[in-house]
Design a protein around this motif. Sequence first.
Motif, PDB file in Angstrom:
ATOM      1  N   ALA A 222      26.339  88.523  28.261  1.00 17.45           N
ATOM      2  CA  ALA A 222      25.423  88.091  28.009  1.00 17.45           C
ATOM      3  C   ALA A 222      25.601  86.208  28.248  1.00 17.45           C
ATOM      4  O   ALA A 222      24.632  85.604  28.444  1.00 17.45           O
ATOM      5  N   GLU A 223      26.095  85.453  28.443  1.00 19.75           N
ATOM      6  CA  GLU A 223      26.720  84.397  29.026  1.00 19.75           C
ATOM      7  C   GLU A 223      26.772  84.218  29.892  1.00 19.75           C
ATOM      8  O   GLU A 223      26.155  83.036  30.473  1.00 19.75           O
ATOM      9  N   ARG A 229      20.187  82.069  34.325  1.00 15.10           N
ATOM     10  CA  ARG A 229      18.666  81.545  33.997  1.00 15.10           C
ATOM     11  C   ARG A 229      18.662  80.184  33.446  1.00 15.10           C
ATOM     12  O   ARG A 229      18.029  79.234  33.908  1.00 15.10           O
ATOM     13  N   HIS A 230      19.775  79.513  33.236  1.00 16.35           N
ATOM     14  CA  HIS A 230      20.022  77.817  32.903  1.00 16.35           C
ATOM     15  C   HIS A 230      19.631  77.360  34.812  1.00 16.35           C
ATOM     16  O   HIS A 230      19.393  76.491  34.988  1.00 16.35           O
ATOM     17  N   ALA A 231      20.880  78.041  35.701  1.00 16.19           N
ATOM     18  CA  ALA A 231      21.044  77.482  36.345  1.00 16.19           C
ATOM     19  C   ALA A 231      18.751  77.135  37.222  1.00 16.19           C
ATOM     20  O   ALA A 231      19.181  76.698  37.936  1.00 16.19           O
ATOM     21  N   ASN A 233      16.769  77.602  36.191  1.00 13.39           N
ATOM     22  CA  ASN A 233      15.500  76.886  35.714  1.00 13.39           C
ATOM     23  C   ASN A 233      15.530  75.473  36.363  1.00 13.39           C
ATOM     24  O   ASN A 233      14.370  74.459  36.998  1.00 13.39           O
ATOM     25  N   ALA A 234      16.996  75.167  36.775  1.00 13.38           N
ATOM     26  CA  ALA A 234      17.323  73.601  36.787  1.00 13.38           C
ATOM     27  C   ALA A 234      16.667  73.491  38.633  1.00 13.38           C
ATOM     28  O   ALA A 234      16.634  72.543  38.714  1.00 13.38           O
ATOM     29  N   LEU A 235      16.310  74.879  38.988  1.00 10.76           N
ATOM     30  CA  LEU A 235      16.961  74.883  40.228  1.00 10.76           C
ATOM     31  C   LEU A 235      14.861  74.487  40.652  1.00 10.76           C
ATOM     32  O   LEU A 235      14.717  74.074  41.872  1.00 10.76           O
ATOM     33  N   SER A 236      14.275  75.607  39.796  1.00 17.74           N
ATOM     34  CA  SER A 236      12.782  75.522  40.760  1.00 17.74           C
ATOM     35  C   SER A 236      12.106  75.414  39.416  1.00 17.74           C
ATOM     36  O   SER A 236      10.751  75.048  39.430  1.00 17.74           O
ATOM     37  N   ASP A 237      12.272  75.875  38.139  1.00 18.44           N
ATOM     38  CA  ASP A 237      11.492  76.429  36.876  1.00 18.44           C
ATOM     39  C   ASP A 237      10.927  74.774  36.242  1.00 18.44           C
ATOM     40  O   ASP A 237       9.543  74.802  35.772  1.00 18.44           O
ATOM     41  N   TYR A 287      21.355  88.165  41.144  1.00 17.24           N
ATOM     42  CA  TYR A 287      22.370  87.925  40.208  1.00 17.24           C
ATOM     43  C   TYR A 287      21.949  88.633  38.255  1.00 17.24           C
ATOM     44  O   TYR A 287      21.977  89.220  37.836  1.00 17.24           O
ATOM     45  N   VAL A 288      20.315  87.117  38.206  1.00 15.34           N
ATOM     46  CA  VAL A 288      20.210  87.739  36.715  1.00 15.34           C
ATOM     47  C   VAL A 288      18.909  89.064  36.536  1.00 15.34           C
ATOM     48  O   VAL A 288      19.555  89.958  35.980  1.00 15.34           O
ATOM     49  N   GLU A 289      18.729  89.650  38.156  1.00 17.14           N
ATOM     50  CA  GLU A 289      18.249  90.733  37.935  1.00 17.14           C
ATOM     51  C   GLU A 289      19.022  91.727  37.508  1.00 17.14           C
ATOM     52  O   GLU A 289      18.801  92.384  36.954  1.00 17.14           O
ATOM     53  N   ASP A 290      20.422  91.491  38.372  1.00 13.09           N
ATOM     54  CA  ASP A 290      21.866  92.575  38.429  1.00 13.09           C
ATOM     55  C   ASP A 290      22.082  92.991  37.511  1.00 13.09           C
ATOM     56  O   ASP A 290      22.845  93.577  36.742  1.00 13.09           O
ATOM     57  N   ILE A 291      22.383  91.697  37.131  1.00  8.68           N
ATOM     58  CA  ILE A 291      24.309  91.422  35.148  1.00  8.68           C
ATOM     59  C   ILE A 291      22.560  91.817  34.082  1.00  8.68           C
ATOM     60  O   ILE A 291      21.761  91.928  33.933  1.00  8.68           O
TER      61      ILE A 291
END
Length: 553
Positions: A222-223, A229-231, A233-237, A287-291
Amino acid sequence: MLLSLAIRDFVIVDTLELDFTAGFTVLTGETGAGKSIIIDALSLLLGGRGDGSLVRAGCERAELSARFDLARLPVLADWLAEQALADEGGELLVRRMLDASGRSRCFLNGRAATLAQLKTAGEWLVDIHGQHAHQSLVKPDTQRELLDAYAQSGELVASVAERHRIWQDARQARLDAEQHAAAYALERERLTWQINEVNELNPQPGEWDTLGQQHQRLANAAELQDEARHALNALSDDEGNLISAVAQLQGRLTRFAGVDTRLAPVAALLDSVDAELREALYALRDYVEDIEQNPEELAQVEKRIDALHACARKFRLRPEDLPQRLADWRQQLAELDNVADLDGLLANEAEALSALREAAEVLSARRRRAASELAERISAEMHTLAMAGSRFDIVLTPLATPSAHGAESVEYQVAANAGSPLRPLAKVASGGELSRISLALQVVTSAVAAVPTLIFDEVDVGIGGRVAEVVGKLLQRLGEQYQVLCITHLPQVAARGDVQWQVSKSGEGEAGAVISRIRPLSSKERVEEIARMLGGEQITATTRRHAREMLAG
């Protein structure tokens, strides 16, 4: 063949340089003059034991060197090449230095060599027959070794010895298995239990580290997902994200690079940064989709970790060591099965004994042929040495089981007179007879030797008259095939030499020290020396005439 010998500060020799020739050379001189000095020097030079007492009194060290022609010794030449000790001239220079403390240095063809290498070379170069050789002739080992040397069966003897060692090892392994059968059974039971316990888990090499990594990932899924996801957002969202900011900077610098070209490299760097950031963006999305959080998989991993840990604790091991320890136990069990397999060990022992018997029989056949021939030739030589009617035989007595030396014992027997029964050599021959038998044996065995230089050190002790003449002829005959050197006190032997050297000593050294000298004799000087040997200090015209007759004969 021995070409030259140089000696310095050795025993009672200060400096001596000798050149040798082929044929039969005799060395004569008064008792105590040092006639054996050449033999002593060659023995030391070719690997014999030496100590500081051999260094001439008052000197720091003795130096000896000899030069040999290897024309008749291709085997030695090949061995020297293998040892990186060869010389292109087809000769061998042997050198040894011995200091007063007993330390020595050895050289072959100018290169440092070991004492073992010196001995090996010496076995090919020179064969020395000492004046007391007959004393060892009654020993069973000596008798067997002489027969094997005559039969040229060195390789067969070595093969039998090696196969005997293999058989003994196999026999000992079988005896150990029988003696320790109970202990082997207990050890096998223990190993089997340990293997079965760990086999149930079937730990794999590297598994413990892999489980640790899996547990970390699953326990923090979870962490990890939140951070990814935070990364993203920082990169593109997010508004003012990194990719947009870098793209804007790169565009502005690219426009101004037209005004100042020094900004172009910076713009290019930002372009690379933009590409790297986009690569990071794609990787994070994957990574987000896989984990995912998977409580069931986490529980399975934790269960496996607990099981491995409990098993390791039972055997007082670290969990990561279980796979290797399991492999070790399996190997130990396999080795134990081998050493405890009585049927297999008995089969190995029987096979080794069969191989030993086979090799021993080949050696026995060679010995039987050689024993018959050698006995006949020695008998013939004994007849020429005033032992008419005598008979020599070599008896081979089979052994129940072959030894390291073969399948039979070897015993020399002799009948000293016609009609007398054969009896062991030690129980029949007198000292004089034994000396003559030894000489006959040396002459016969030397005639088939590969060694080109034969040295006889007063082997004619205890004989005289007609027998001495025969001995001289025997040695002269050997000199036609080999280089023969003989130290003698018999004029009959000396007169047969192709060359004669006289050994003398004087007190001409420092502070009157005794010095030994050796010099070749001219024809006239030989007459005087032979006359001295015939008549002692008082030399008459008769003894000189007799000496000339002996030299002419």
